[in-house]
Design a protein around this motif. Structure first.
Motif, short mmCIF file in Angstrom:
data_model
loop_
_atom_site.label_atom_id
_atom_site.label_comp_id
_atom_site.label_asym_id
_atom_site.label_seq_id
_atom_site.Cartn_x
_atom_site.Cartn_y
_atom_site.Cartn_z
N CYS A 44 1.11 6.01 1.45
CA CYS A 44 1.44 4.59 1.57
C CYS A 44 2.65 4.33 2.47
O CYS A 44 2.61 3.49 3.38
N ALA A 48 3.04 2.76 6.63
CA ALA A 48 3.99 1.69 6.98
C ALA A 48 4.94 2.14 8.09
O ALA A 48 5.20 1.40 9.05
N LEU A 166 5.44 -6.33 5.82
CA LEU A 166 5.56 -5.06 5.10
C LEU A 166 5.65 -5.38 3.62
O LEU A 166 6.56 -6.09 3.18
N VAL A 175 4.11 1.03 -1.33
CA VAL A 175 4.36 0.34 -0.07
C VAL A 175 3.03 0.14 0.66
O VAL A 175 2.14 1.00 0.60
N TRP A 176 2.90 -0.98 1.34
CA TRP A 176 1.64 -1.31 2.01
C TRP A 176 1.90 -2.29 3.15
O TRP A 176 3.05 -2.68 3.38
N LEU A 177 0.85 -2.67 3.85
CA LEU A 177 0.97 -3.60 4.96
C LEU A 177 0.15 -4.85 4.68
O LEU A 177 -0.83 -4.82 3.94
#
Length: 230
Positions: A44, A48, A166, A175-177
Protein backbone atom coordinates in the motif's frame (compact mmCIF):
# COMPACT_ATOMS: atom_id res chain seq x y z
CA UNK A 1 0.45 23.17 -21.56
CA UNK A 2 2.27 22.16 -18.36
CA UNK A 3 0.63 19.31 -16.49
CA UNK A 4 -0.33 19.64 -12.83
CA UNK A 5 0.78 17.37 -10.01
CA UNK A 6 -2.62 15.66 -10.10
CA UNK A 7 -2.42 15.03 -13.83
CA UNK A 8 1.00 13.43 -13.50
CA UNK A 9 -0.28 11.35 -10.56
CA UNK A 10 -3.27 10.08 -12.53
CA UNK A 11 -0.97 9.21 -15.44
CA UNK A 12 1.15 7.10 -13.10
CA UNK A 13 -1.86 5.40 -11.50
CA UNK A 14 -3.24 4.47 -14.92
CA UNK A 15 0.16 3.18 -16.04
CA UNK A 16 0.41 0.88 -13.01
CA UNK A 17 -3.18 -0.31 -13.22
CA UNK A 18 -2.80 -1.13 -16.92
CA UNK A 19 0.61 -2.81 -16.80
CA UNK A 20 1.71 -4.68 -13.68
CA UNK A 21 2.18 -8.28 -14.77
CA UNK A 22 5.62 -8.41 -13.10
CA UNK A 23 4.41 -6.95 -9.78
CA UNK A 24 3.67 -9.00 -6.67
CA UNK A 25 2.57 -8.29 -3.11
CA UNK A 26 5.52 -7.65 -0.81
CA UNK A 27 4.52 -10.34 1.67
CA UNK A 28 4.42 -12.97 -1.05
CA UNK A 29 7.88 -11.99 -2.23
CA UNK A 30 9.25 -12.10 1.31
CA UNK A 31 7.67 -15.53 1.80
CA UNK A 32 8.95 -16.97 -1.47
CA UNK A 33 11.86 -14.89 -2.78
CA UNK A 34 12.96 -17.55 -5.26
CA UNK A 35 9.59 -17.78 -6.97
CA UNK A 36 9.23 -14.02 -7.19
CA UNK A 37 12.88 -13.01 -7.69
CA UNK A 38 12.10 -11.24 -10.98
CA UNK A 39 8.98 -9.50 -9.66
CA UNK A 40 8.66 -5.96 -8.38
CA UNK A 41 7.47 -5.87 -4.77
CA UNK A 42 4.36 -3.81 -4.05
CA UNK A 43 2.24 -2.86 -1.06
CA UNK A 44 0.00 0.00 0.00
CA UNK A 45 2.64 2.57 0.94
CA UNK A 46 4.93 1.57 -1.93
CA UNK A 47 2.19 2.27 -4.48
CA UNK A 48 1.66 5.71 -2.95
CA UNK A 49 5.39 6.50 -2.93
CA UNK A 50 5.76 5.48 -6.58
CA UNK A 51 3.03 7.90 -7.62
CA UNK A 52 4.19 10.78 -5.43
CA UNK A 53 7.85 10.44 -6.45
CA UNK A 54 6.95 10.29 -10.13
CA UNK A 55 4.76 13.37 -9.93
CA UNK A 56 7.33 15.47 -8.06
CA UNK A 57 10.02 14.38 -10.52
CA UNK A 58 7.85 15.37 -13.48
CA UNK A 59 7.54 18.84 -11.96
CA UNK A 60 11.32 19.03 -11.54
CA UNK A 61 11.13 18.86 -7.74
CA UNK A 62 13.80 16.23 -7.21
CA UNK A 63 14.47 17.04 -3.56
CA UNK A 64 10.77 16.65 -2.78
CA UNK A 65 10.71 13.34 -4.64
CA UNK A 66 13.63 12.12 -2.56
CA UNK A 67 12.00 13.34 0.64
CA UNK A 68 8.70 11.52 0.11
CA UNK A 69 10.68 8.40 -0.73
CA UNK A 70 12.18 8.57 2.76
CA UNK A 71 8.82 8.99 4.48
CA UNK A 72 7.39 5.63 3.56
CA UNK A 73 7.52 4.17 7.06
CA UNK A 74 4.58 6.13 8.42
CA UNK A 75 1.71 7.50 6.38
CA UNK A 76 0.78 10.29 8.76
CA UNK A 77 4.28 11.77 8.69
CA UNK A 78 4.10 11.77 4.90
CA UNK A 79 0.73 13.53 5.06
CA UNK A 80 2.08 16.20 7.43
CA UNK A 81 5.07 16.79 5.16
CA UNK A 82 2.80 17.36 2.15
CA UNK A 83 0.53 19.69 4.13
CA UNK A 84 3.20 21.67 5.95
CA UNK A 85 5.79 21.88 3.17
CA UNK A 86 3.78 21.78 -0.06
CA UNK A 87 0.49 23.40 0.98
CA UNK A 88 -1.65 20.28 0.54
CA UNK A 89 -4.93 20.10 2.47
CA UNK A 90 -6.23 17.34 4.69
CA UNK A 91 -9.80 16.16 4.15
CA UNK A 92 -11.41 13.83 6.69
CA UNK A 93 -13.89 11.25 5.40
CA UNK A 94 -16.38 9.13 7.32
CA UNK A 95 -19.66 7.69 5.91
CA UNK A 96 -21.36 7.88 9.32
CA UNK A 97 -19.70 9.64 12.24
CA UNK A 98 -22.20 8.33 14.83
CA UNK A 99 -23.01 4.78 13.76
CA UNK A 100 -20.17 3.09 11.81
CA UNK A 101 -21.45 0.00 10.02
CA UNK A 102 -18.56 -2.12 11.33
CA UNK A 103 -19.36 -1.09 14.90
CA UNK A 104 -15.84 0.12 15.66
CA UNK A 105 -15.52 3.05 18.04
CA UNK A 106 -12.37 4.37 16.34
CA UNK A 107 -14.52 5.95 13.62
CA UNK A 108 -16.61 7.82 16.16
CA UNK A 109 -13.58 8.87 18.20
CA UNK A 110 -11.59 10.07 15.21
CA UNK A 111 -14.34 12.52 14.36
CA UNK A 112 -15.57 13.75 17.77
CA UNK A 113 -12.28 13.60 19.70
CA UNK A 114 -9.90 14.66 16.95
CA UNK A 115 -11.39 16.31 13.86
CA UNK A 116 -14.32 18.16 15.42
CA UNK A 117 -12.44 19.11 18.58
CA UNK A 118 -8.93 19.86 17.32
CA UNK A 119 -9.10 19.86 13.48
CA UNK A 120 -6.49 17.10 13.45
CA UNK A 121 -6.39 13.39 12.66
CA UNK A 122 -4.67 10.56 14.58
CA UNK A 123 -2.21 10.85 17.44
CA UNK A 124 0.21 12.34 14.89
CA UNK A 125 -2.14 15.35 14.67
CA UNK A 126 -2.36 15.68 10.90
CA UNK A 127 -4.06 19.06 10.18
CA UNK A 128 -7.57 18.77 8.75
CA UNK A 129 -9.09 21.57 6.67
CA UNK A 130 -12.29 19.97 5.36
CA UNK A 131 -14.68 17.08 5.92
CA UNK A 132 -16.71 14.69 3.79
CA UNK A 133 -19.03 12.90 6.21
CA UNK A 134 -22.38 11.15 6.62
CA UNK A 135 -22.70 10.26 2.94
CA UNK A 136 -23.69 6.65 3.61
CA UNK A 137 -25.47 6.43 6.98
CA UNK A 138 -25.90 3.09 8.70
CA UNK A 139 -29.38 1.66 9.10
CA UNK A 140 -28.68 0.47 12.63
CA UNK A 141 -27.55 2.28 15.76
CA UNK A 142 -24.14 1.73 17.26
CA UNK A 143 -24.28 4.58 19.75
CA UNK A 144 -27.69 3.95 21.32
CA UNK A 145 -28.27 7.44 22.73
CA UNK A 146 -27.70 9.17 19.37
CA UNK A 147 -30.29 9.50 16.62
CA UNK A 148 -29.70 7.77 13.32
CA UNK A 149 -27.62 9.88 10.98
CA UNK A 150 -29.30 11.80 8.17
CA UNK A 151 -27.73 11.36 4.75
CA UNK A 152 -25.64 14.31 3.55
CA UNK A 153 -24.10 13.58 0.17
CA UNK A 154 -23.55 17.07 -1.27
CA UNK A 155 -19.93 17.22 -0.07
CA UNK A 156 -19.32 13.66 -1.25
CA UNK A 157 -20.59 14.49 -4.73
CA UNK A 158 -18.47 17.64 -4.90
CA UNK A 159 -15.39 15.85 -3.63
CA UNK A 160 -15.88 13.22 -6.34
CA UNK A 161 -14.51 15.79 -8.79
CA UNK A 162 -11.11 15.87 -7.05
CA UNK A 163 -8.64 14.33 -9.51
CA UNK A 164 -6.06 13.10 -7.02
CA UNK A 165 -5.39 12.61 -3.35
CA UNK A 166 -3.31 10.51 -0.98
CA UNK A 167 -5.53 8.57 1.39
CA UNK A 168 -4.95 6.82 4.68
CA UNK A 169 -7.04 5.02 7.26
CA UNK A 170 -6.79 3.62 10.77
CA UNK A 171 -4.44 6.35 11.95
CA UNK A 172 -2.20 5.94 8.90
CA UNK A 173 -1.86 2.16 9.13
CA UNK A 174 -3.33 1.71 5.65
CA UNK A 175 -2.34 4.01 2.77
CA UNK A 176 -3.99 4.32 -0.64
CA UNK A 177 -4.66 6.67 -3.54
CA UNK A 178 -7.81 8.55 -4.52
CA UNK A 179 -9.05 9.85 -7.86
CA UNK A 180 -12.54 11.08 -8.73
CA UNK A 181 -14.50 9.05 -6.16
CA UNK A 182 -12.38 5.91 -6.44
CA UNK A 183 -9.85 4.38 -4.07
CA UNK A 184 -6.82 2.63 -5.56
CA UNK A 185 -5.09 0.07 -3.35
CA UNK A 186 -2.20 -2.36 -3.42
CA UNK A 187 -2.63 -5.56 -1.40
CA UNK A 188 0.63 -7.04 -0.13
CA UNK A 189 -0.66 -10.63 0.01
CA UNK A 190 -1.84 -10.77 -3.63
CA UNK A 191 -0.41 -11.57 -7.06
CA UNK A 192 -0.94 -9.67 -10.31
CA UNK A 193 -4.22 -10.82 -11.83
CA UNK A 194 -5.48 -11.97 -8.42
CA UNK A 195 -6.40 -8.71 -6.72
CA UNK A 196 -2.99 -7.10 -6.23
CA UNK A 197 -4.42 -3.74 -7.30
CA UNK A 198 -8.06 -2.80 -6.76
CA UNK A 199 -10.33 0.14 -7.54
CA UNK A 200 -13.27 0.80 -5.19
CA UNK A 201 -15.83 3.60 -4.83
CA UNK A 202 -15.15 5.57 -1.67
CA UNK A 203 -18.71 5.00 -0.44
CA UNK A 204 -18.11 1.24 -0.73
CA UNK A 205 -14.66 1.34 0.87
CA UNK A 206 -14.50 -0.91 3.97
CA UNK A 207 -12.04 1.37 5.83
CA UNK A 208 -14.71 3.61 7.31
CA UNK A 209 -12.77 6.70 8.37
CA UNK A 210 -9.54 8.44 7.56
CA UNK A 211 -8.10 11.28 5.54
CA UNK A 212 -7.35 12.21 1.96
CA UNK A 213 -4.71 14.89 1.46
CA UNK A 214 -4.98 16.80 -1.79
CA UNK A 215 -2.46 18.97 -3.69
CA UNK A 216 -2.85 22.72 -4.35
CA UNK A 217 -4.00 22.22 -7.95
CA UNK A 218 -7.23 20.73 -6.58
CA UNK A 219 -8.05 23.42 -4.03
CA UNK A 220 -10.32 25.39 -6.36
CA UNK A 221 -12.58 22.31 -6.44
CA UNK A 222 -12.57 21.93 -2.66
CA UNK A 223 -15.89 23.72 -2.11
CA UNK A 224 -16.94 21.47 0.76
CA UNK A 225 -17.45 21.83 4.51
CA UNK A 226 -14.49 23.44 6.29
CA UNK A 227 -13.36 22.63 9.81
CA UNK A 228 -13.59 25.29 12.51
CA UNK A 229 -11.64 24.78 15.72
CA UNK A 230 -11.03 28.33 16.90
Amino acid sequence: MTKTFSQHAVDKINSIMNDHSNHVGSQLKIGNPTKYKNHISSDCITLAIWVLKYSFEKLGKLNSSKRVGGLGEKGTELAKYLINTHNWKGVYYNPDVKHPSDGLGEHIASYYNQVKKNCTYSVSRVPISNTVINYKPSKNKVTTYLDLTKKQDADYNTFSNIPFGLGMSSGGRHVWLYSKEFVYESHWEKEAGDGLYTKTQLKMFPWLSGIIVVPPDTHNLLTITSTNCK
